[in-house]
Design an enzyme around this catalytic site. Structure first.
Site, mmCIF file in Angstrom:
data_model
loop_
_atom_site.group_PDB
_atom_site.id
_atom_site.type_symbol
_atom_site.label_atom_id
_atom_site.label_comp_id
_atom_site.label_asym_id
_atom_site.label_seq_id
_atom_site.Cartn_x
_atom_site.Cartn_y
_atom_site.Cartn_z
ATOM 1 N N LYS A 18 0.841 -1.191 0.000
ATOM 2 C CA LYS A 18 0.000 0.000 0.000
ATOM 3 C C LYS A 18 0.878 1.243 0.000
ATOM 4 O O LYS A 18 1.965 1.237 0.584
ATOM 5 C CB LYS A 18 -0.925 -0.002 1.214
ATOM 6 C CG LYS A 18 -1.893 -1.173 1.239
ATOM 7 C CD LYS A 18 -2.744 -1.164 2.494
ATOM 8 C CE LYS A 18 -3.654 -2.382 2.545
ATOM 9 N NZ LYS A 18 -4.463 -2.421 3.782
ATOM 10 N N ASP A 148 5.831 -1.149 13.833
ATOM 11 C CA ASP A 148 4.628 -1.870 14.216
ATOM 12 C C ASP A 148 4.651 -2.312 15.673
ATOM 13 O O ASP A 148 3.607 -2.455 16.307
ATOM 14 C CB ASP A 148 4.472 -3.104 13.328
ATOM 15 C CG ASP A 148 3.175 -3.101 12.546
ATOM 16 O OD1 ASP A 148 2.321 -2.251 12.812
ATOM 17 O OD2 ASP A 148 3.013 -3.966 11.681
#
Length: 414
Positions: A18, A148
């Protein structure tokens, strides 16, 4: 672009890539967003510019990630998106113990992140390959990593420890947790809905190709199902999820499998794909009448519901249940089955709202049930913008490019 320049974000997942472009201004106006799906097969590239479809193209050949990234940057350059680019933000899956805030990706930082590749083999090498390609294609542009694992970094120590010898714990064999960018975004949405409670005792289900659950107390991570690696938790598309460690010993010792073969089995040939013998794709499995496909979904839902019970115990109750990511946002049948198994917690589903894809899908009950589309790209952009503002306040025209060139010279990159 305006004088603040723009920020490009890159998010390389296990099955898709993405990307998005934001103006580097307060509020981060979104200019363009896109996705290249099918990284494990024939890629398809979709792009939207200011809400309108700009490109929808199925590539007629199988390409590796490097070739996909090169083709993406060819398109970005030809379409003018690299002009005036001030910074590129990367989702970096594993930040280990050292990286809890967005960081400029200088040579020293990249070297430390390379050492973590074995802890996230499906993601970390590809994240860093993207950094390398951007450095070659856009050498004067600042690169920032957003991690993350950072969202879970302040979990209580008792949550992060395995019952292993202390020398292993000291070497970093602890639970880190992942999908932090998604959870960060959802926590922000819950705070916007109610600044004081922020969802209260909430469990967020990030269900996609990979999947995990996170228990939050007013937006703060208390526990999560992924731990040392991205294998722990409920079954995923091709990943096993949690299994008895004795199974791994058996495969190594009695079946004579190599560590590489076991890794391939657990990461790429297990999960819904392994159980069904058909596919790891949720749409395919929901449409199938094959007995093993149905059983794979039963195991998937059962393990998710069991993990919800565990996390509810960690929270001492449950106020809010949130579904997000590809499966969580788009599979009402899975949401219905999960909520049905959580009736003992006071969860009640509004079937019509669920089928309609409403944002709130509970029918009374003690638990508010939400469907919230996640936006990891925006979290990356916020991290980059915050890093820029921390380095340069205020950011003068061209200052971000000067910072990038200065950092590169210090590292000997240019």
């Amino acid at each position: 672009m305006r004088e603040g320049g723009s920020i490009l974000t890159l998010n390389v997942g296990s099955s898709s890539l993405k990307f998005a472009v934001y103006e580097a201004l307060a509020g981060l106006p979104l200019k363009m967003e896109g996705q290249i799906s099918g990284l494990n097969g024939t890629p398809r590239m979709r792009v939207r510019v200011e809400g309108a479809t700009r490109l929808d193209e199925l590539w007629g050949e199988q390409l590796g990630l490097e070739a996909v990234l090169e083709r993406l940057f060819d398109w970005l350059t030809l379409d003018g998106w690299t002009a005036g680019l001030a910074a590129v933000g990367h989702r970096i899956v594993h930040g280990g113990r050292d990286f809890r805030q967005p960081r400029v990706l200088c040579g020293e930082v990249r070297a430390k992140l390379e050492e973590l590749c074995s802890l996230a083999p499906l993601h970390q090498p590809f994240n860093l390959r993207g950094v390398e390609i951007v450095g070659r294609r856009l050498p004067s542009v600042l690169q920032v990593g957003v991690f993350d694992t950072a969202f879970h970094a302040d979990e209580p120590e008792v949550v992060r420890l395995y019952a292993l010898p202390r020398d292993l714990i000291d070497d970093g064999v602890v639970a880190y947790g992942f999908h932090g960018l998604s959870y960060d975004y959802i926590a922000g949405v819950l705070r916007e809905r109610d600044a004081e409670k922020a969802g209260g005792r909430a469990i967020v289900l990030h269900l996609g190709s990979g999947g995990s659950l996170c228990a939050m107390d007013r937006g703060r991570s208390i526990a999560t199902t992924m731990g040392f690696s991205a294998l722990e938790g409920p079954p995923m598309s091709t990943r096993s999820g949690s299994i008895d460690p004795g199974v791994i010993l058996y495969l190594l010792q009695s079946r004579g499998m190599s560590p590489a073969a076991v890794s391939d089995l657990l990461y790429r040939r297990s999960g819904l794909l392994g159980l069904s013998g058909l596919s790891g794709d949720m749409v395919t499995l929901l449409a199938s009448s094959a007995p093993h496909a149905k059983q794979a979904l039963e195991v998937y839902v059962y393990r998710i519901a069991r993990d919800i019970g565990s996390l509810a115990a960690a929270l001492g109750g449950l106020d809010t249940l949130v579904f997000t990511a590809g499966v969580g946002e788009n599979a009402p049948a899975i949401r219905e089955r999960v909520v049905e198994l959580c009736g003992w917690l006071g969860a009640r589903l509004d079937t019509a709202a669920n089928q309609a894809g409403a944002g709130r899908i509970n029918a009374g009950g003690e638990v508010e049930i939400l469907v919230v589309p996640t936006d990891e790209q925006l979290v990356i952009a916020r991290g980059v913008y915050g890093c820029i503002q921390g380095e340069l306040a205020p950011a003068a025209p061209g200052a971000m490019q000067k910072l990038a060139r200065s950092a590169a010279r210090q590292e000997g990159d240019i």
